[in-house]
Design a protein around this motif. Structure first.
Motif, mmCIF file in Angstrom:
data_model
loop_
_atom_site.group_PDB
_atom_site.id
_atom_site.type_symbol
_atom_site.label_atom_id
_atom_site.label_comp_id
_atom_site.label_asym_id
_atom_site.label_seq_id
_atom_site.Cartn_x
_atom_site.Cartn_y
_atom_site.Cartn_z
ATOM 1 N N GLN A 1 6.753 13.132 -5.496
ATOM 2 C CA GLN A 1 7.017 13.518 -6.892
ATOM 3 C C GLN A 1 5.736 13.440 -7.705
ATOM 4 O O GLN A 1 5.482 14.279 -8.574
ATOM 5 N N ARG A 2 4.954 12.400 -7.425
ATOM 6 C CA ARG A 2 3.710 12.185 -8.187
ATOM 7 C C ARG A 2 2.735 13.333 -7.977
ATOM 8 O O ARG A 2 2.138 13.834 -8.909
ATOM 9 N N ARG A 3 2.587 13.737 -6.741
ATOM 10 C CA ARG A 3 1.615 14.785 -6.435
ATOM 11 C C ARG A 3 2.219 16.181 -6.588
ATOM 12 O O ARG A 3 1.485 17.168 -6.604
ATOM 13 N N GLY A 4 3.564 16.263 -6.627
ATOM 14 C CA GLY A 4 4.204 17.542 -6.905
ATOM 15 C C GLY A 4 4.520 18.390 -5.693
ATOM 16 O O GLY A 4 4.867 19.559 -5.841
ATOM 17 N N ASP A 5 4.430 17.818 -4.472
ATOM 18 C CA ASP A 5 4.766 18.629 -3.285
ATOM 19 C C ASP A 5 6.057 18.159 -2.603
ATOM 20 O O ASP A 5 6.421 18.689 -1.546
ATOM 21 N N ASP A 6 6.721 17.159 -3.203
ATOM 22 C CA ASP A 6 8.014 16.652 -2.698
ATOM 23 C C ASP A 6 7.957 16.032 -1.310
ATOM 24 O O ASP A 6 8.996 15.835 -0.671
ATOM 25 N N ALA A 7 6.795 15.729 -0.805
ATOM 26 C CA ALA A 7 6.713 15.062 0.508
ATOM 27 C C ALA A 7 7.448 13.720 0.423
ATOM 28 O O ALA A 7 7.323 13.014 -0.579
ATOM 29 N N PRO A 8 8.213 13.352 1.458
ATOM 30 C CA PRO A 8 8.996 12.099 1.398
ATOM 31 C C PRO A 8 8.125 10.882 1.714
ATOM 32 O O PRO A 8 8.270 10.244 2.751
ATOM 33 N N ILE A 9 7.197 10.613 0.798
ATOM 34 C CA ILE A 9 6.218 9.545 1.028
ATOM 35 C C ILE A 9 6.291 8.552 -0.123
ATOM 36 O O ILE A 9 6.216 8.926 -1.295
ATOM 37 N N LEU A 10 6.439 7.283 0.226
ATOM 38 C CA LEU A 10 6.499 6.211 -0.770
ATOM 39 C C LEU A 10 5.251 5.340 -0.659
ATOM 40 O O LEU A 10 4.734 5.133 0.450
ATOM 41 N N VAL A 11 4.772 4.856 -1.804
ATOM 42 C CA VAL A 11 3.675 3.882 -1.804
ATOM 43 C C VAL A 11 4.163 2.663 -2.580
ATOM 44 O O VAL A 11 4.581 2.786 -3.742
ATOM 45 N N ALA A 12 4.143 1.505 -1.931
ATOM 46 C CA ALA A 12 4.601 0.260 -2.580
ATOM 47 C C ALA A 12 3.422 -0.687 -2.728
ATOM 48 O O ALA A 12 2.590 -0.801 -1.818
ATOM 49 N N HIS A 13 3.350 -1.360 -3.884
ATOM 50 C CA HIS A 13 2.278 -2.334 -4.128
ATOM 51 C C HIS A 13 2.845 -3.739 -4.066
ATOM 52 O O HIS A 13 3.907 -4.019 -4.633
ATOM 53 N N SER A 14 2.097 -4.622 -3.430
ATOM 54 C CA SER A 14 2.511 -6.028 -3.374
ATOM 55 C C SER A 14 2.085 -6.753 -4.646
ATOM 56 O O SER A 14 1.200 -6.295 -5.381
ATOM 57 N N GLY A 15 2.653 -7.917 -4.852
ATOM 58 C CA GLY A 15 2.166 -8.824 -5.892
ATOM 59 C C GLY A 15 0.921 -9.543 -5.406
ATOM 60 O O GLY A 15 0.639 -9.571 -4.203
ATOM 61 N N PRO A 16 0.166 -10.161 -6.349
ATOM 62 C CA PRO A 16 -1.098 -10.800 -5.972
ATOM 63 C C PRO A 16 -0.923 -12.014 -5.069
ATOM 64 O O PRO A 16 -1.748 -12.239 -4.182
ATOM 65 N N VAL A 17 0.141 -12.783 -5.265
ATOM 66 C CA VAL A 17 0.316 -13.998 -4.437
ATOM 67 C C VAL A 17 0.606 -13.586 -2.998
ATOM 68 O O VAL A 17 0.021 -14.107 -2.048
ATOM 69 N N TYR A 18 1.496 -12.604 -2.844
ATOM 70 C CA TYR A 18 1.802 -12.136 -1.486
ATOM 71 C C TYR A 18 0.546 -11.537 -0.839
ATOM 72 O O TYR A 18 0.234 -11.815 0.321
ATOM 73 N N ALA A 19 -0.210 -10.741 -1.624
ATOM 74 C CA ALA A 19 -1.425 -10.124 -1.069
ATOM 75 C C ALA A 19 -2.426 -11.189 -0.644
ATOM 76 O O ALA A 19 -3.036 -11.084 0.433
#
Ligand SMILES: Cc1cc2nc3c(=O)[nH]c(=O)nc-3n(C[C@H](O)[C@H](O)[C@H](O)COP(=O)(O)OP(=O)(O)OC[C@H]3O[C@@H](n4cnc5c(N)ncnc54)[C@H](O)[C@@H]3O)c2cc1C
Length: 320
Positions: free
Chosen positions: A216-234
């Motif tokens: 959705q972000r890039r506009g091509d509808d590819a089924p790709i998710l990006v998740a960010h961790s919290g700093p403690v977990y990282a």
């Protein structure tokens, strides 16, 4: 010899170089990366065994906002030329158990060719008779000269250190620098889109803080998710980021109610963001300037552009 060395070819460094060149000064931009852009970073998918090999995923900053008139003018130009796109003004809210409603805020902007393409565009528009860009160039030393500074053995009238404090503190220490927090970014390539969100702020989860739908972000509808961790977990997984993946995937699957990905990878950001941003726009101590997103009060992309631009203008005024 150029007038100024700009260390860092992220958005703050390139904005700084643009302001210096606008004043007619000559500039060397030095960046240790193979590509410019810094934390406006893109990963090219390879060996995924899917049709998405070659596609770019934004694995650094998720998006940017543009409520400063100067930066908004730059963004308007990107929009007109199709380089940037309005992504969304509405994100879901989530906790460890799932999605719970939405929150509308400012427009968030993204880029069809990845956020890094925007920094590369700014760099491509710098006047080549005034600005030279060298990368990969990992700057090792900055020292005093009689009338300026010496950067890796080359004398300049001034240096602009544009990027994360821990990286620039190796060159010139700044005792006021904030602590910087790590993030691990997980890219998950799904077989099909079975969720309906642009992105989600994740609260009260021990592992994740944000989820973006890169298609959705890039506009091509590819089924790709990006998740960010919290700093403690990282922080607990910086030495071996691959070990962060199982729990990040489990959280992502639980929150969105999705199955296993076809492919996934992780990217480590040791210095993802400052814990706070100083209120000043930049610092200039004699011939040494500092800029980036740890300035201008809010740690974000827009601040980095404002900070770099302001430092470039201040340096130009002090050198002319
Ligand atoms: C995971 C993550 C999520 C984020 N999410 C958002 C978001 O949603 N919205 C938002 O607005 N911002 C977000 N950000 C922050 C955004 O990416 C930054 O504000 C912005 O990219 C900062 O630009 P900069 O030029 O100041 O620093 P950087 O982009 O870090 O650029 C610094 C450059 O300096 C170079 N460098 C460092 N040391 C040396 C050296 N010794 N010699 C030569 N070169 C050197 C590096 O290679 C780098 O290219 C996020 C960042 C991360 C990592």
């Amino acid at each position: 010899m150029a007038d100024v060395a700009v260390v860092g070819g992220g958005i703050s460094g390139v904005a700084c170089a643009a302001a210096l060149a606008e004043a007619g000064l000559t500039v060397d931009v030095l960046d240790k990366g193979h590509r410019l852009g810094g934390r406006l970073a893109a990963q090219t998918l390879r060996d995924t065994g899917t049709p998405y090999d070659g596609r770019i995923v934004d694995v650094g900053a998720s998006y940017f906002v543009a409520d400063d008139p100067g930066f908004a003018a730059v963004v308007d130009d990107w929009l007109e030329r199709g380089l940037a796109r309005r992504w969304t003004d509405t994100f879901h809210l989530a906790d460890a158990s799932g999605l719970h409603g939405t929150k509308t805020g400012p427009w968030r902007f993204a880029a069809p060719h990845g956020l890094r393409s925007l920094v590369e565009d700014l760099a491509a528009r710098l006047p080549s008779d005034l600005v030279a860009i060298a990368h990969p160039r990992d700057v090792q030393t900055v020292s005093d000269a009689d009338d300026g500074v010496i950067v890796d053995g080359v004398e300049y009238r001034a240096v602009a250190l544009c990027g994360p404090d821990p990286q620039m503190d190796r060159l010139v220490l700044d005792a006021t620098a904030p602590v910087w927090e790590p993030v691990i970014a997980l890219t998950a390539l799904m077989g099909e889109r079975t969720w309906d969100i642009d992105g989600a702020f994740v609260n009260d989860d021990p592992v994740l803080t944000f989820i973006a739908d890169d298609g959705q972000r890039r506009g091509d509808d590819a089924p790709i998710l990006v998740a960010h961790s919290g700093p403690v977990y990282a922080a607990g997984h910086l030495a071996n980021p691959a070990t962060a993946a199982p729990m990040m995937l489990a959280s992502l699957q639980r929150i969105l109610g999705i199955g296993n990905p076809d492919w996934f990878s992780v990217k480590r950001w040791t210095y993802a963001r400052p814990a706070f941003a100083r209120l000043e726009e930049y610092r200039l101590d004699g011939p040494v300037g500092r800029a980036g997103d740890a300035w201008c009060g809010e740690p974000r992309t827009q601040s980095a552009w404002i900070s770099g631009t302001a430092l470039g203008r201040a340096l130009a005024a002090s050198l002319s």
